[in-house]
Each structure stands twice: as structure tokens, then as C-alpha cells.
Design a protein around this motif. Structure first.
Motif, PDB file in Angstrom:
ATOM      1  N   MET A   1      37.773  15.387  49.096  1.00 55.59           N
ATOM      2  CA  MET A   1      36.650  16.120  48.642  1.00 55.59           C
ATOM      3  C   MET A   1      36.230  16.208  47.136  1.00 55.59           C
ATOM      4  SD  MET A   1      34.264  18.423  49.254  1.00 55.59           S
ATOM      5  CE  MET A   1      34.956  18.761  50.889  1.00 55.59           C
ATOM      6  N   GLN A   2      35.290  15.866  46.676  1.00 56.30           N
ATOM      7  CA  GLN A   2      34.726  15.560  45.271  1.00 56.30           C
ATOM      8  C   GLN A   2      34.829  17.084  44.721  1.00 56.30           C
ATOM      9  OE1 GLN A   2      34.179  12.560  43.398  1.00 56.30           O
ATOM     10  NE2 GLN A   2      34.210  14.220  41.885  1.00 56.30           N
ATOM     11  N   ILE A   3      35.513  17.393  43.674  1.00 56.05           N
ATOM     12  CA  ILE A   3      35.482  18.561  42.777  1.00 56.05           C
ATOM     13  C   ILE A   3      34.305  18.708  41.955  1.00 56.05           C
ATOM     14  CG2 ILE A   3      36.543  20.058  41.259  1.00 56.05           C
ATOM     15  CD1 ILE A   3      39.126  18.708  41.778  1.00 56.05           C
ATOM     16  N   ASP A   4      33.342  19.773  42.231  1.00 54.65           N
ATOM     17  CA  ASP A   4      32.095  19.924  41.612  1.00 54.65           C
ATOM     18  C   ASP A   4      32.010  21.230  41.025  1.00 54.65           C
ATOM     19  OD1 ASP A   4      31.324  21.029  43.739  1.00 54.65           O
ATOM     20  OD2 ASP A   4      30.155  19.361  44.619  1.00 54.65           O
TER      21      ASP A   4
ATOM     22  N   HIS B   1      30.874  23.731  42.510  1.00 48.52           N
ATOM     23  CA  HIS B   1      30.823  24.624  43.608  1.00 48.52           C
ATOM     24  C   HIS B   1      32.136  24.781  44.487  1.00 48.52           C
ATOM     25  CE1 HIS B   1      26.457  24.844  43.921  1.00 48.52           C
ATOM     26  NE2 HIS B   1      26.200  23.377  43.588  1.00 48.52           N
ATOM     27  N   THR B   2      33.143  23.791  43.732  1.00 42.85           N
ATOM     28  CA  THR B   2      34.424  24.007  44.315  1.00 42.85           C
ATOM     29  C   THR B   2      35.219  25.402  44.043  1.00 42.85           C
ATOM     30  OG1 THR B   2      34.755  21.661  43.786  1.00 42.85           O
ATOM     31  CG2 THR B   2      36.696  23.105  44.275  1.00 42.85           C
ATOM     32  N   ARG B   3      35.739  25.767  45.135  1.00 44.76           N
ATOM     33  CA  ARG B   3      36.322  26.993  44.959  1.00 44.76           C
ATOM     34  C   ARG B   3      37.926  27.119  44.868  1.00 44.76           C
ATOM     35  NH1 ARG B   3      34.833  32.386  48.962  1.00 44.76           N
ATOM     36  NH2 ARG B   3      35.439  34.001  47.395  1.00 44.76           N
ATOM     37  N   LEU B   4      38.478  27.897  44.109  1.00 49.90           N
ATOM     38  CA  LEU B   4      39.982  27.758  43.952  1.00 49.90           C
ATOM     39  C   LEU B   4      40.763  28.834  44.853  1.00 49.90           C
ATOM     40  CD1 LEU B   4      41.712  26.228  42.011  1.00 49.90           C
ATOM     41  CD2 LEU B   4      41.579  27.963  40.538  1.00 49.90           C
TER      42      LEU B   4
ATOM     43  N   GLY C   1      37.237  23.170  48.468  1.00 53.15           N
ATOM     44  CA  GLY C   1      38.073  24.237  47.849  1.00 53.15           C
ATOM     45  C   GLY C   1      39.201  23.295  47.424  1.00 53.15           C
ATOM     46  N   VAL C   2      40.059  23.776  46.521  1.00 56.57           N
ATOM     47  CA  VAL C   2      41.154  23.402  45.986  1.00 56.57           C
ATOM     48  C   VAL C   2      42.242  24.375  45.714  1.00 56.57           C
ATOM     49  CG1 VAL C   2      42.416  22.358  43.759  1.00 56.57           C
ATOM     50  CG2 VAL C   2      40.102  21.292  44.696  1.00 56.57           C
TER      51      VAL C   2
ATOM     52  N   VAL D   1      41.382  36.321  40.018  1.00 50.08           N
ATOM     53  CA  VAL D   1      41.125  36.083  41.382  1.00 50.08           C
ATOM     54  C   VAL D   1      39.641  36.505  41.373  1.00 50.08           C
ATOM     55  CG1 VAL D   1      41.168  36.728  43.769  1.00 50.08           C
ATOM     56  CG2 VAL D   1      43.467  36.387  42.378  1.00 50.08           C
ATOM     57  N   ARG D   2      39.406  37.674  41.011  1.00 49.02           N
ATOM     58  CA  ARG D   2      37.965  38.411  40.688  1.00 49.02           C
ATOM     59  C   ARG D   2      37.150  37.577  39.854  1.00 49.02           C
ATOM     60  NH1 ARG D   2      40.552  43.155  39.928  1.00 49.02           N
ATOM     61  NH2 ARG D   2      40.402  44.649  41.706  1.00 49.02           N
ATOM     62  N   ARG D   3      37.673  37.337  38.565  1.00 49.72           N
ATOM     63  CA  ARG D   3      36.909  36.837  37.556  1.00 49.72           C
ATOM     64  C   ARG D   3      36.311  35.324  37.794  1.00 49.72           C
ATOM     65  NH1 ARG D   3      41.001  37.053  33.205  1.00 49.72           N
ATOM     66  NH2 ARG D   3      40.192  39.039  32.836  1.00 49.72           N
ATOM     67  N   TYR D   4      37.171  34.444  38.643  1.00 50.14           N
ATOM     68  CA  TYR D   4      36.757  33.273  39.055  1.00 50.14           C
ATOM     69  C   TYR D   4      36.179  33.198  40.463  1.00 50.14           C
ATOM     70  CZ  TYR D   4      38.859  32.402  34.841  1.00 50.14           C
ATOM     71  OH  TYR D   4      39.458  32.037  33.299  1.00 50.14           O
ATOM     72  N   ASP D   5      35.962  33.979  40.944  1.00 54.82           N
ATOM     73  CA  ASP D   5      35.660  34.306  42.522  1.00 54.82           C
ATOM     74  C   ASP D   5      36.463  33.491  43.299  1.00 54.82           C
ATOM     75  OD1 ASP D   5      34.319  35.197  44.795  1.00 54.82           O
ATOM     76  OD2 ASP D   5      33.007  33.593  44.481  1.00 54.82           O
ATOM     77  N   MET D   6      37.751  33.369  43.187  1.00 54.42           N
ATOM     78  CA  MET D   6      38.593  32.477  43.991  1.00 54.42           C
ATOM     79  C   MET D   6      38.622  33.021  45.546  1.00 54.42           C
ATOM     80  SD  MET D   6      41.870  32.174  41.386  1.00 54.42           S
ATOM     81  CE  MET D   6      43.103  31.305  42.430  1.00 54.42           C
ATOM     82  N   TRP D   7      39.229  32.130  46.279  1.00 49.69           N
ATOM     83  CA  TRP D   7      39.470  32.591  47.707  1.00 49.69           C
ATOM     84  C   TRP D   7      40.392  33.690  47.786  1.00 49.69           C
ATOM     85  CZ3 TRP D   7      36.163  30.248  51.218  1.00 49.69           C
ATOM     86  CH2 TRP D   7      35.686  29.050  51.149  1.00 49.69           C
TER      87      TRP D   7
END
Length: 290
Positions: free
Chosen positions: A1-4, A6-9, A37-38, A56-62
């Protein structure tokens, strides 16, 4: 998967954590499902825990997984706890629901999902006897009670017995499941309680050396007893080797590792983890014959 862009952490947070297999499991799932995702491992000091959770909130992580020693310390930073996290008194998964952080615990769920998948075993209306009263054992005991076990027998070291009894009473009062606590040093009581059980679990670290076990080699087992060990390194502990020599079904802790991760992945993404494909790779990694 190419990180771009839209990639979610997602991440696992602990100290130490560099040995963790969780990044392999989750990144394999993202890749197999084509999810952008990564998943990474964060080794942090305790003073950074609160800020890490805020990220987790700040970066809208999973979300994040939590391992030792932060499973209890993270609780005050949660907005809400699931039933399993409340009962166990520990969080191993943080779910981000539109900025609301929900503390969850997938350890017990993963364990019983492993038993169901590999042995078609359901603890509902059955008696479980478990060796150990630490974090892993508590997760299994609480989940067994939530899943409707008939009765649970706990064996722990005498020095921890009063603490274990207090936790057992809390779990029993909240679930209605009878839970009894005994000293693990008394092998005759272990023998008696195993004979009335349908599930027998080692949830201690005894056996990780490939040589030791708590029970006696002369121990007897009831016919059809399901046995499990939370250890997966070594792949077959002396405990598992003994019970398998008696013809009993037995699993190690690798399935618990996979399915606790799968539960976290699924509550984050809404997608079922491709566990069969990942399981094949995990077995290759850990089933190493000396």
C-alpha cells in the motif's frame, strides 16, 4: 500500500515494545484488504502516556493497542470503557469513535475466539479451571464469566491469594458466575478441580523455559477435557506436551495473539481481518523445531 495524504495510523504503545509481532499482523491485514492504513510500535516513557493518547484524537488515528506496563494507567484517559475493559480493569485497545476514546480489552475475546476457531469449543455452561491470577488470567476469567461459564476455579500463588479472592468476588458479584480461588501450590486440589472441568488453562509464564510446569506429570485428566496455554514460545510447552500425550485437545497462545489483534482491527476498521492467511505466516514464524 502506497502511503499518501489519506493514510490512517494505528499503533501499539508499551515499554519495551520493539519485539512486538502486532505490526506484522495489522500491516498484513491492511495490505491484504487494501486498506490505506499503517500500524507502528511506539516505545514511550510513562510521562508521555497522556500526550500519546491525545494524539489518537489529534491525528484521527484508528486507535492504539496498549501493552505492559500501561494497561491500567491508560484508563483515566478514556472517555468510556466497554464491559470487558471494566470487568478486567485493564485496557489493551483504544477505539477512536469520532474523537471519543473508548477503552476496550480484546485479550479474553481473542482467547475464546481462538478456542472456537481451532477446537469448536464454547465456554458457555462449562466449568473452567485456570492456573494464574495475573493480567492475562484476569482477562480470561472475566471473559469466561461474560460468556456464561458455569463455574470458574482459579489457582494462584498463596502470596497473591487475598488479592485474587477480592477480584474474583467482584467478578462473581457482577456476572453471577461462581468463582472459587485456591492455592496453586496444592496439587491435590488442582487434580480434584480439573476432574470436574471441561476447560483447563495455564495462564502463567511457567513453561516458557521449555522445561517447567506447575502440574505433576502423574496428573489425571477427565475424558474430552479441552486444554489451553497462553504461551506460544515455545510452541509446545511441557504442559501441552503432557496433555497431548493423553490424547486431549490442546492449543497454545498463538491463536489468542492473532484473534485479540483481529478483534481490535475489526472494531477500528469495520472489516474482518483475513486471519487464515495471517495464521499461516505466524505458524511458520513460531513453530520452529529445535
Amino acid at each position: 500500500m502506497q502511503i499518501d495524504g489519506h493514510t490512517r495510523l494505528a499503533a501499539v504503545v508499551a515499554r519495551p515494545i520493539k519485539h512486538s509481532i502486532s505490526p506484522f499482523i495489522h500491516n498484513a491485514a491492511f495490505d491484504l484488504l487494501g486498506i490505506n492504513g499503517v500500524y507502528v510500535a511506539w516505545d514511550i516513557p510513562e510521562e508521555d502516556l497522556e500526550e500519546t493518547v491525545k494524539n489518537v484524537r489529534r491525528y484521527d488515528m484508528w486507535g492504539i493497542n496498549i501493552s505492559m506496563p500501561y494497561k491500567q494507567a491508560v484508563i483515566p484517559h478514556m472517555d468510556e470503557l466497554t464491559d470487558s475493559a471494566q470487568l478486567i480493569g485493564a485496557v489493551n485497545t483504544v477505539i477512536n469513535r469520532d474523537g471519543k476514546l473508548i477503552g476496550h480489552n480484546t485479550d479474553g475475546i481473542g482467547f475464546f475466539r481462538s478456542l472456537k476457531t481451532f477446537e469448536n469449543f464454547d465456554v458457555k455452561d462449562k466449568v473452567m479451571t485456570i492456573l494464574g491470577g495475573g493480567g492475562a488470567a484476569t482477562a480470561l476469567i472475566a471473559q469466561a464469566a461474560l460468556n456464561g461459564a458455569k463455574k470458574i476455579n482459579i489457582f494462584n500463588q498463596t502470596v497473591f491469594l487475598e488479592t485474587t479472592k477480592a477480584k474474583a468476588k467482584e467478578l462473581s458479584d457482577r456476572t453471577g458466575v461462581p468463582i472459587a480461588v485456591y492455592p496453586v501450590e496444592d496439587l491435590s486440589i488442582i487434580q480434584d478441580k480439573v476432574m470436574e472441568s471441561q476447560l483447563f488453562v495455564n495462564a502463567t509464564s511457567v513453561g516458557m523455559d521449555g522445561q517447567s510446569m506447575i502440574i505433576s506429570p502423574a496428573m489425571s485428566f477427565p475424558e474430552g477435557l479441552q486444554v489451553a496455554d497462553v504461551i506460544y514460545q515455545p510452541f509446545e510447552t511441557p504442559f501441552l506436551k503432557l496433555v497431548r500425550s493423553k490424547g486431549l485437545p490442546a492449543i497454545n497462545g498463538l491463536g489468542m495473539l492473532l484473534f485479540q489483534a483481529a478483534e481490535a482491527f475489526e472494531v477500528w476498521t469495520g472489516k474482518p481481518m483475513p486471519t487464515e492467511k495471517i495464521w499461516t505466516e505466524l505458524v511458520k514464524k513460531y513453530d520452529v523445531k529445535e
